[in-house]
Design a protein around this motif. Structure first.
Motif, PDB file in Angstrom:
ATOM      1  N   ASN A 224      49.929  42.830 -12.346  1.00 10.60           N
ATOM      2  CA  ASN A 224      51.019  43.591 -12.445  1.00 10.60           C
ATOM      3  C   ASN A 224      50.708  45.122 -12.793  1.00 10.60           C
ATOM      4  OD1 ASN A 224      53.383  41.700 -11.642  1.00 10.60           O
ATOM      5  ND2 ASN A 224      52.629  40.646 -13.711  1.00 10.60           N
ATOM      6  N   VAL A 225      51.335  46.082 -12.421  1.00 13.23           N
ATOM      7  CA  VAL A 225      50.717  47.621 -12.812  1.00 13.23           C
ATOM      8  C   VAL A 225      51.989  48.230 -13.474  1.00 13.23           C
ATOM      9  CG1 VAL A 225      50.152  49.666 -11.756  1.00 13.23           C
ATOM     10  CG2 VAL A 225      49.326  47.622 -10.730  1.00 13.23           C
ATOM     11  N   LYS A 226      51.819  48.714 -14.541  1.00 12.19           N
ATOM     12  CA  LYS A 226      52.920  49.686 -15.177  1.00 12.19           C
ATOM     13  C   LYS A 226      52.160  50.989 -15.522  1.00 12.19           C
ATOM     14  CE  LYS A 226      54.514  45.919 -18.119  1.00 12.19           C
ATOM     15  NZ  LYS A 226      54.923  45.359 -19.291  1.00 12.19           N
ATOM     16  N   TYR A 227      53.411  51.852 -15.207  1.00 11.51           N
ATOM     17  CA  TYR A 227      52.962  53.453 -15.112  1.00 11.51           C
ATOM     18  C   TYR A 227      53.831  54.303 -16.032  1.00 11.51           C
ATOM     19  CZ  TYR A 227      52.317  58.102 -13.026  1.00 11.51           C
ATOM     20  OH  TYR A 227      51.948  59.397 -12.706  1.00 11.51           O
TER      21      TYR A 227
ATOM     22  N   SER B 132      43.112  56.237  -5.706  1.00  6.90           N
ATOM     23  CA  SER B 132      44.418  56.067  -6.055  1.00  6.90           C
ATOM     24  C   SER B 132      45.416  55.839  -4.987  1.00  6.90           C
ATOM     25  CB  SER B 132      45.092  57.639  -6.638  1.00  6.90           C
ATOM     26  OG  SER B 132      45.290  58.285  -5.465  1.00  6.90           O
ATOM     27  N   CYS B 133      44.799  55.792  -3.723  1.00  6.95           N
ATOM     28  CA  CYS B 133      45.616  55.393  -2.535  1.00  6.95           C
ATOM     29  C   CYS B 133      45.959  53.895  -2.160  1.00  6.95           C
ATOM     30  CB  CYS B 133      44.940  56.255  -1.147  1.00  6.95           C
ATOM     31  SG  CYS B 133      44.865  57.793  -1.155  1.00  6.95           S
ATOM     32  N   TRP B 134      45.199  53.214  -3.102  1.00  7.46           N
ATOM     33  CA  TRP B 134      45.156  51.836  -2.981  1.00  7.46           C
ATOM     34  C   TRP B 134      46.517  50.942  -2.655  1.00  7.46           C
ATOM     35  CZ3 TRP B 134      47.837  48.600  -6.236  1.00  7.46           C
ATOM     36  CH2 TRP B 134      48.063  49.046  -7.511  1.00  7.46           C
ATOM     37  N   PRO B 135      47.604  51.425  -3.220  1.00  5.94           N
ATOM     38  CA  PRO B 135      48.925  50.748  -2.928  1.00  5.94           C
ATOM     39  C   PRO B 135      49.180  50.867  -1.516  1.00  5.94           C
ATOM     40  CG  PRO B 135      49.045  52.196  -4.771  1.00  5.94           C
ATOM     41  CD  PRO B 135      47.921  52.617  -4.193  1.00  5.94           C
ATOM     42  N   LEU B 136      48.507  51.764  -0.775  1.00  5.60           N
ATOM     43  CA  LEU B 136      49.275  51.923   0.606  1.00  5.60           C
ATOM     44  C   LEU B 136      48.030  51.562   1.692  1.00  5.60           C
ATOM     45  CD1 LEU B 136      50.575  55.505  -0.207  1.00  5.60           C
ATOM     46  CD2 LEU B 136      51.733  53.473   0.389  1.00  5.60           C
TER      47      LEU B 136
ATOM     48  N   ASP C  89      49.031  43.880  -7.388  1.00  3.52           N
ATOM     49  CA  ASP C  89      50.367  43.534  -6.541  1.00  3.52           C
ATOM     50  C   ASP C  89      50.996  44.908  -6.432  1.00  3.52           C
ATOM     51  OD1 ASP C  89      52.723  42.667  -5.549  1.00  3.52           O
ATOM     52  OD2 ASP C  89      53.276  41.407  -7.164  1.00  3.52           O
ATOM     53  N   ASN C  90      51.282  45.582  -5.212  1.00  2.30           N
ATOM     54  CA  ASN C  90      52.036  46.725  -5.040  1.00  2.30           C
ATOM     55  C   ASN C  90      53.413  46.585  -4.688  1.00  2.30           C
ATOM     56  OD1 ASN C  90      52.135  45.495  -2.413  1.00  2.30           O
ATOM     57  ND2 ASN C  90      51.045  47.204  -1.313  1.00  2.30           N
ATOM     58  N   LYS C  91      54.080  45.419  -5.149  1.00  2.00           N
ATOM     59  CA  LYS C  91      55.446  45.059  -5.089  1.00  2.00           C
ATOM     60  C   LYS C  91      56.366  46.297  -5.663  1.00  2.00           C
ATOM     61  CE  LYS C  91      59.099  41.926  -5.712  1.00  2.00           C
ATOM     62  NZ  LYS C  91      59.330  40.699  -6.618  1.00  2.00           N
ATOM     63  N   ASN C  92      57.334  46.861  -5.014  1.00  2.00           N
ATOM     64  CA  ASN C  92      58.533  47.916  -5.647  1.00  2.00           C
ATOM     65  C   ASN C  92      57.665  49.132  -5.536  1.00  2.00           C
ATOM     66  OD1 ASN C  92      60.445  46.005  -5.607  1.00  2.00           O
ATOM     67  ND2 ASN C  92      59.853  45.434  -7.826  1.00  2.00           N
TER      68      ASN C  92
ATOM     69  N   THR D 207      63.031  73.805  10.555  1.00  2.00           N
ATOM     70  CA  THR D 207      62.484  72.442   9.960  1.00  2.00           C
ATOM     71  C   THR D 207      63.229  72.059   8.708  1.00  2.00           C
ATOM     72  OG1 THR D 207      60.737  73.354   8.735  1.00  2.00           O
ATOM     73  CG2 THR D 207      60.355  73.233  10.947  1.00  2.00           C
ATOM     74  N   SER D 208      62.983  70.374   8.530  1.00  2.00           N
ATOM     75  CA  SER D 208      63.294  69.716   7.412  1.00  2.00           C
ATOM     76  C   SER D 208      62.199  68.833   7.067  1.00  2.00           C
ATOM     77  CB  SER D 208      64.500  69.039   7.794  1.00  2.00           C
ATOM     78  OG  SER D 208      65.061  68.541   6.873  1.00  2.00           O
ATOM     79  N   ARG D 209      62.150  68.837   5.439  1.00  2.00           N
ATOM     80  CA  ARG D 209      61.359  67.840   5.137  1.00  2.00           C
ATOM     81  C   ARG D 209      61.798  66.449   4.982  1.00  2.00           C
ATOM     82  NH1 ARG D 209      60.728  67.242  -0.329  1.00  2.00           N
ATOM     83  NH2 ARG D 209      61.531  69.079  -0.754  1.00  2.00           N
ATOM     84  N   ILE D 210      61.613  65.287   5.821  1.00  2.00           N
ATOM     85  CA  ILE D 210      62.506  63.983   5.694  1.00  2.00           C
ATOM     86  C   ILE D 210      61.618  63.122   4.934  1.00  2.00           C
ATOM     87  CG2 ILE D 210      63.317  65.093   7.896  1.00  2.00           C
ATOM     88  CD1 ILE D 210      61.655  62.802   9.195  1.00  2.00           C
ATOM     89  N   GLN D 211      62.734  62.123   4.486  1.00  2.00           N
ATOM     90  CA  GLN D 211      62.021  60.818   4.092  1.00  2.00           C
ATOM     91  C   GLN D 211      63.030  59.696   4.654  1.00  2.00           C
ATOM     92  OE1 GLN D 211      64.355  59.668   0.635  1.00  2.00           O
ATOM     93  NE2 GLN D 211      63.224  57.894   0.096  1.00  2.00           N
ATOM     94  N   THR D 212      62.214  59.020   5.484  1.00  2.00           N
ATOM     95  CA  THR D 212      62.912  57.726   6.243  1.00  2.00           C
ATOM     96  C   THR D 212      62.973  56.789   5.296  1.00  2.00           C
ATOM     97  OG1 THR D 212      60.626  57.115   6.922  1.00  2.00           O
ATOM     98  CG2 THR D 212      61.700  58.637   8.545  1.00  2.00           C
ATOM     99  N   VAL D 213      64.332  56.003   5.444  1.00  2.00           N
ATOM    100  CA  VAL D 213      64.862  55.030   4.542  1.00  2.00           C
ATOM    101  C   VAL D 213      64.742  53.773   5.146  1.00  2.00           C
ATOM    102  CG1 VAL D 213      66.328  54.370   2.864  1.00  2.00           C
ATOM    103  CG2 VAL D 213      65.992  56.669   3.182  1.00  2.00           C
ATOM    104  N   THR D 214      64.504  52.643   4.738  1.00  2.00           N
ATOM    105  CA  THR D 214      64.502  51.313   5.110  1.00  2.00           C
ATOM    106  C   THR D 214      65.127  50.407   4.297  1.00  2.00           C
ATOM    107  OG1 THR D 214      62.253  50.473   3.946  1.00  2.00           O
ATOM    108  CG2 THR D 214      61.902  51.565   5.928  1.00  2.00           C
ATOM    109  N   SER D 215      65.469  49.351   4.831  1.00  2.00           N
ATOM    110  CA  SER D 215      66.289  48.183   4.122  1.00  2.00           C
ATOM    111  C   SER D 215      65.657  47.752   2.781  1.00  2.00           C
ATOM    112  CB  SER D 215      66.897  47.206   4.879  1.00  2.00           C
ATOM    113  OG  SER D 215      65.640  46.309   5.452  1.00  2.00           O
ATOM    114  N   ASP D 216      64.363  48.089   2.769  1.00  2.00           N
ATOM    115  CA  ASP D 216      63.635  47.663   1.454  1.00  2.00           C
ATOM    116  C   ASP D 216      64.247  48.276   0.379  1.00  2.00           C
ATOM    117  OD1 ASP D 216      62.002  45.926   2.634  1.00  2.00           O
ATOM    118  OD2 ASP D 216      60.305  47.465   2.963  1.00  2.00           O
TER     119      ASP D 216
END
Length: 500
Positions: A22-25, A112-116, A309-312, A431-440
């Motif tokens: 587990n990772v805490k930040y 630092s890119c490891w969660p992705l 674990d990169n959960k959440n 233009t717009s800076r967008i965030q795509t949102v999923t059911s997660d």
């Protein structure tokens, strides 16, 4: 094994702790509400011991990113070494039994890119500057393949910060580059100067940023003084083309690559890079907020430990979360308020890592509110009138409204509207800076669903839950203070709504 990553010194200090899985930040600015806060000594960070729930005596290894020139006891950096074991002769380090490592600033960014991602072919880091005044580093398989300093490639971020100060952009210096990214669209490209720049590559950035060359092309020093924004627009547009050319010298377009460092927050450049590198990965913590995630990844690899674990991710802030989330009724009621044109604060779960609001610490508004941009800039965010706002949209309907394919989960790309332009979420260039949102993102996605049922629109204006010059809210009390001191109509904290 238990690892600790620490970023100290000038700005944006952060701490990451992992128990092996587990990772805490922790980013102290969310706790003390001082934007870009940095620990200026070697012991103040110990407040994280209680917040992240660890005992320093039980840590197996520590990795730090520090500014060597600020610490007389620290030996001069070895330009060939990406890390080194160090001895710190002051408390709380001097009596520790565990090893302590200093990790190169840019190397920590790249890690630092490891969660992705699992693997990447090339890792690019460009920022203001890191250790040894490096402005750019290119890594492959944990080896430095290319490196530039402020002398050999002056930082685009530093240029923007310096130029912003010169033309009178107000506020915190660390925020100037982002402000100029928006302001440049109000200028016009000087085509003679742009053609002059064609002879230069990214590494020739000092020549690209040459104001005196611009004065000569304009033909008058006085006249040039009235064309600051044209100079800025021309330089920025040219850099948007220079970055992909530089990347293409080090990576193939089909490669998985990562890009981090403060300049990776520039959505204009990112959008051009995305066209050349569809598999590019840019983390939401690409600025110094991600350095300690890189530190613990360095230790994991060094000690050959299992992957974390990169959960959440990226909702990892160790801030104050509500006791429970919003009920279906609270979500419906909030959607109805938004459909009526109200401004709503949204405080749910733990906060996001990085400077962007991604649906847990947000100020929300319908994208159809007349003069919505002016209302938010003037009466809620209390900031410059030229600054735009982003949009959160359900991923499955993105293509209906924007010229965009795939994901954009971290608001790191600027995209054109397809047909209708919604002014509150549009910049002057359409233009717009967008965030795509999923059911997660269940609560936030459900809010978008309910808003869509009422209005037919699957998107909301989304900006960070903070006032100008302050960090994103880290406690419910911060959110309620924002409700009190601005024209926000209501604040939804967990399952409770606070209304004016």
């Amino acid at each position: 094994m238990k690892f600790l990553g620490i970023r100290l010194d000038e700005h944006d200090s952060n701490i990451t702790y992992t128990d092996g899985v587990n990772v805490k930040y922790f980013k102290p600015e969310r706790n003390n509400q001082i934007k870009h806060f940095g620990y200026n000594n070697l012991s103040a960070w110990l407040e994280a011991e209680k917040i992240l729930d660890f005992k320093l005596s039980e840590i197996d290894a520590i990795a730090l990113v520090i500014d060597v020139f600020r610490h007389p006891w620290c030996k001069r950096e070895d330009p060939e070494a990406l890390y080194e074991s160090i001895t710190i002769p002051v408390e709380p380090f001097k009596d520790l039994k565990c090893p302590v490592y200093r990790v190169d600033h840019h190397y920590a960014h790249s890690l630092s890119c490891w969660p992705l991602k699992d693997n990447s072919a090339t890792d690019f880091v460009l920022d203001g500057f890191g250790d040894l005044y490096r402005s750019c580093s290119v890594f492959s398989r944990n080896k430095m393949m290319d490196v530039y300093t402020l002398e050999t490639m002056f930082s685009f971020g530093k240029f923007l910060a310096n130029f912003g100060q010169h033309i009178g952009v107000l506020g915190i210096g660390d925020d100037a580059a982002g402000k100029l990214m928006a302001l440049k669209q109000f200028g016009n490209v000087n085509h003679k100067f742009y053609n002059h720049l064609q002879q230069y590559e990214l590494k020739d950035s000092k020549n690209i940023f040459d104001w005196h060359a611009f004065e000569k092309i304009v033909g008058s020093k006085l006249a040039a003084q009235y064309q600051y924004l044209d100079f800025l627009r021309t330089v920025h547009d040219y850099m948007e083309e220079a970055f992909p050319k530089f990347f293409l010298k080090h990576a193939h377009p089909t490669n998985v690559i990562t890009y981090s460092g403060g300049i990776a927050q520039n959505v204009c450049i990112n959008s051009k890079l995305k066209k050349h590198f569809p598999k590019i990965i840019i983390p939401p913590h690409c600025n110094d907020e991600g350095l300690t995630l890189g530190c613990v990844e360095f230790l994991r690899q060094l000690y050959e430990q299992p992957k974390f674990d990169n959960k959440n991710f990226p909702y990892w802030q160790s801030d104050e979360a509500p006791i429970k989330g919003p009920s279906e009724k609270t979500i419906r009621d909030t959607a109805q308020d938004l459909a009526k044109g109200k401004i709503v604060g949204w405080y749910q779960g733990h906060g996001e890592i990085g400077p962007r609001a991604l649906g847990n610490r947000s100020i929300l508004m319908s994208p159809e509110v007349k003069n919505g941009k002016s209302i938010l800039n003037d009466r809620v965010k209390h900031r410059e009138d030229y600054r735009p706002f982003a949009a959160s949209i359900k991923i499955e309907r993105t293509k209906e409204f924007f010229n965009w394919e795939g994901e954009s989960p971290f608001m790191l790309y600027s995209v054109k509207f397809k047909d209708k332009i919604f002014n509150p979420i549009s910049h002057i260039d359409g233009t717009s800076r967008i965030q795509t949102v999923t059911s997660d993102q269940w609560y936030y996605n459900e809010l978008l669903n309910e808003f869509e049922k009422i209005t037919g629109l699957p998107m909301l204006l989304n900006t960070s839950l903070n006032d100008n010059g302050k960090p994103i809210a880290g406690k419910p009390a911060d959110a309620l203070a924002l409700l009190k001191n601005s024209d926000i109509d209501s604040m939804v904290i967990g399952d409770k709504s606070y209304n004016k």
